[in-house]
Scaffold this motif. Structure first.
Motif, PDB file in Angstrom:
ATOM      1  N   LEU A 231      39.654  44.459  45.570  1.00  0.00           N
ATOM      2  CA  LEU A 231      39.498  44.461  47.021  1.00  0.00           C
ATOM      3  C   LEU A 231      40.465  45.451  47.663  1.00  0.00           C
ATOM      4  CD1 LEU A 231      37.799  42.706  49.126  1.00  0.00           C
ATOM      5  CD2 LEU A 231      39.980  41.634  49.642  1.00  0.00           C
TER       6      LEU A 231
ATOM      7  N   LEU B 233      36.723  42.887  54.893  1.00  0.00           N
ATOM      8  CA  LEU B 233      37.284  42.466  53.615  1.00  0.00           C
ATOM      9  C   LEU B 233      38.136  41.223  53.837  1.00  0.00           C
ATOM     10  CD1 LEU B 233      38.473  45.949  52.265  1.00  0.00           C
ATOM     11  CD2 LEU B 233      36.231  44.860  51.957  1.00  0.00           C
TER      12      LEU B 233
ATOM     13  N   ASP C 144      40.702  38.496  51.843  1.00  0.00           N
ATOM     14  CA  ASP C 144      41.472  38.216  50.633  1.00  0.00           C
ATOM     15  C   ASP C 144      41.987  36.779  50.666  1.00  0.00           C
ATOM     16  OD1 ASP C 144      42.816  38.390  48.278  1.00  0.00           O
ATOM     17  OD2 ASP C 144      44.363  39.787  48.966  1.00  0.00           O
TER      18      ASP C 144
ATOM     19  N   VAL D  81      37.193  37.649  48.642  1.00  0.00           N
ATOM     20  CA  VAL D  81      37.853  37.299  47.384  1.00  0.00           C
ATOM     21  C   VAL D  81      38.290  35.842  47.419  1.00  0.00           C
ATOM     22  CG1 VAL D  81      40.038  37.574  46.139  1.00  0.00           C
ATOM     23  CG2 VAL D  81      38.629  39.564  46.623  1.00  0.00           C
TER      24      VAL D  81
END
Length: 367
Positions: free
Chosen positions: A47, A157, A159, A191
């Protein structure tokens, strides 16, 4: 929004120590893709390479039609939400969400419009004048997500954004993320080490192990058609039960466990033809907890096994029974009406048609 394409991506640190080996995946425009795997499998590193926070050792990374290997993070048009929120403690919610837009020189009226819209979507309009110390962890995470939304990036994105929240709040926030994805029609890469999050959020899931992609597929395909023993054991709660044995043929083709406590007739399972080449060879049988029952399976081949209950978890809507089979701990998901106790012998039936078989040497699924 845009698609993200990874072509033979690799990452090495000291010498030739590769934490990402050869990853090729495509994330379609407006798709929600989850990277999942155990700690140390390389999912966060992957990522961070997409984000531009880690250099790419080998391979090519495209966002849209643009190769971005050498383009800095600030110019990739992505927004990232971290596990630790990363909010400025001296700023209000509004100021935190607006900060990135101010740096880009966005006019004040446009900033207010974007922040207000994002706050409304996340139901934090009443928090805009508060500071992070005056909010709960869930509220802070919404602010962090809102700060990403106002940027209107090509790709979001995430995480492990929910790992600091308690179980109930994680469940609520998962639903909010699903709703957010539908409303934004955004490309999202997420993720997590939690396979429940992966199964409930992802349009498709990338299962990683030691820097390699084990399988990239839809949640249901991962669950029902795992390509190897690792995916079968990692995806699903409780995990799949495994038993070592071999394929034999006397009067009929059958699976025999190592100590011959489990003998499964394969003639009525629909797997006989595909397993014939494995006669005399070692294989691993896999069966999920819900495919073991206290009653025979109607019109389907069943294996009957008397076991001794080792532990019981009464979940309210169901009962999880633990019992040993040739030194392995098996789990059965039974109806809540089953009143089981430690040390109690019980007769269970395995749905042989739902068994999975894996090559013992390669751990690959036998299809």
């Amino acid at each position: 929004m845009a698609e993200v394409r990874l072509e033979h991506i690799a990452k090495a640190y000291t010498g030739d120590l590769r934490v990402i080996r050869d990853v090729s995946i495509d994330v379609r425009d407006k798709e929600f893709v989850v990277l999942v795997g155990p700690s140390g499998c390389g999912k966060s590193t992957l990522l961070r390479m997409i984000a531009g926070l880690e250099a790419i050792t080998d391979g090519n990374l495209y966002i849209g039609n643009r190769r971005v290997n050498d383009i800095p993070a600030s110019e990739r048009d992505i927004a990232m939400v971290f596990q630790n929120y990363a909010l400025y403690p001296h700023m209000t919610v509004f100021e935190n969400m607006a900060f990135g837009l101010k740096l880009r020189g966005i006019p004040k009226e446009h900033i207010r419009e974007r922040v207000t819209k994002a706050a409304r979507m996340l139901e934090i309009e009443n928090l805009l004048e508060r500071k992070p110390k005056d909010m709960s962890g869930g509220q802070r995470q919404r602010v962090a997500i809102g700060r990403a939304i106002v940027r209107n990036p090509q790709v979001f994105l995430f995480d492990e954004p929910l790992s600091n929240l308690d179980a109930k709040l994680r469940g609520q926030t998962r639903i909010e993320l699903q709703k957010l994805h539908r409303e934004l029609q955004a490309t999202m890469i997420y993720v997590t080490h939690d396979q429940v999050e992966a199964m409930t959020l992802g349009d498709r899931i990338v299962v990683l192990r030691n820097g390699d992609v084990m399988q990239y597929d839809t949640p249901l395909n991962l669950y029902n058609e795992p390509v190897n023993q690792f995916v079968a054991g990692f995806i699903g709660t409780p995990p799949m039960n495994f038993l070592k044995g071999r394929i034999t043929e006397e009067d009929e083709l059958r699976f025999e466990s190592e100590n011959r406590q489990v003998l499964v007739d394969l003639s009525e399972t629909g797997r006989a033809e595909v397993l014939k080449p494995y006669r005399g060879k070692a294989v691993v049988l896999g069966i999920r907890a819900e495919h073991i029952s206290h009653q025979p399976f109607a019109d389907r081949a069943s294996h009957r096994q008397t076991v001794t209950v080792e532990a019981v978890e009464n979940m309210g809507s169901e009962t999880l029974a633990y019992f040993p089979v040739e030194g392995q701990r098996f789990i059965a998901r039974l109806s809540a009406e089953q009143n089981l106790a430690f040390g109690q012998p019980v007769e269970l039936f395995w749905d042989c048609g739902r068994c999975h078989f894996f090559d013992a040497a390669t751990e690959q699924a036998i299809r």
